[in-house]
Design a protein around this motif. Structure first.
Motif: not given
Length: 101
Positions: A57-62, A99, A101
């Motif tokens: 997971p990265m910032t803003g990912s789902k 994941y 965005l």
């Protein structure tokens, strides 16, 4: 509503996501594992496309969820939790494929 965004070219921190598709079977399958469906095609007419996604997971990912139905031997993929098949006993949650965005 858009489920998620993938990248057409590699970016820092991304990995390939392969979309296998068969027009004969009208079926698709997504995986980050190159060898999962015979590395790029098979006699049944599956061909592949590639895009790039984040493995962790990265910032803003789902999450891009993966389900499998043993009765019909098919996968279902979605980034939209409201579409999840976990409540249907025929579909088994296999985890997160990647994941987006």
């Amino acid at each position: 509503m858009r489920d998620g965004h993938v990248f057409p070219c590699p970016r820092d921190g991304t990995v390939p996501l392969y979309r296998y598709y068969s027009s004969k079977h009208r079926d698709h399958h997504y995986t980050t594992n190159w060898v999962e469906l015979r590395a790029g095609g098979d006699p049944e007419g599956y061909v592949y496309e590639v895009c790039y996604v984040f493995p962790p997971p990265m910032t803003g990912s789902k999450p891009f969820f993966r389900y499998f139905n043993h009765k019909i031997k098919d996968n279902f993929f979605t980034a939209n939790w409201a579409e999840q098949r976990g409540g249907n006993g025929d579909w088994m949650h296999e985890g997160v494929a990647a994941y987006v965005l």
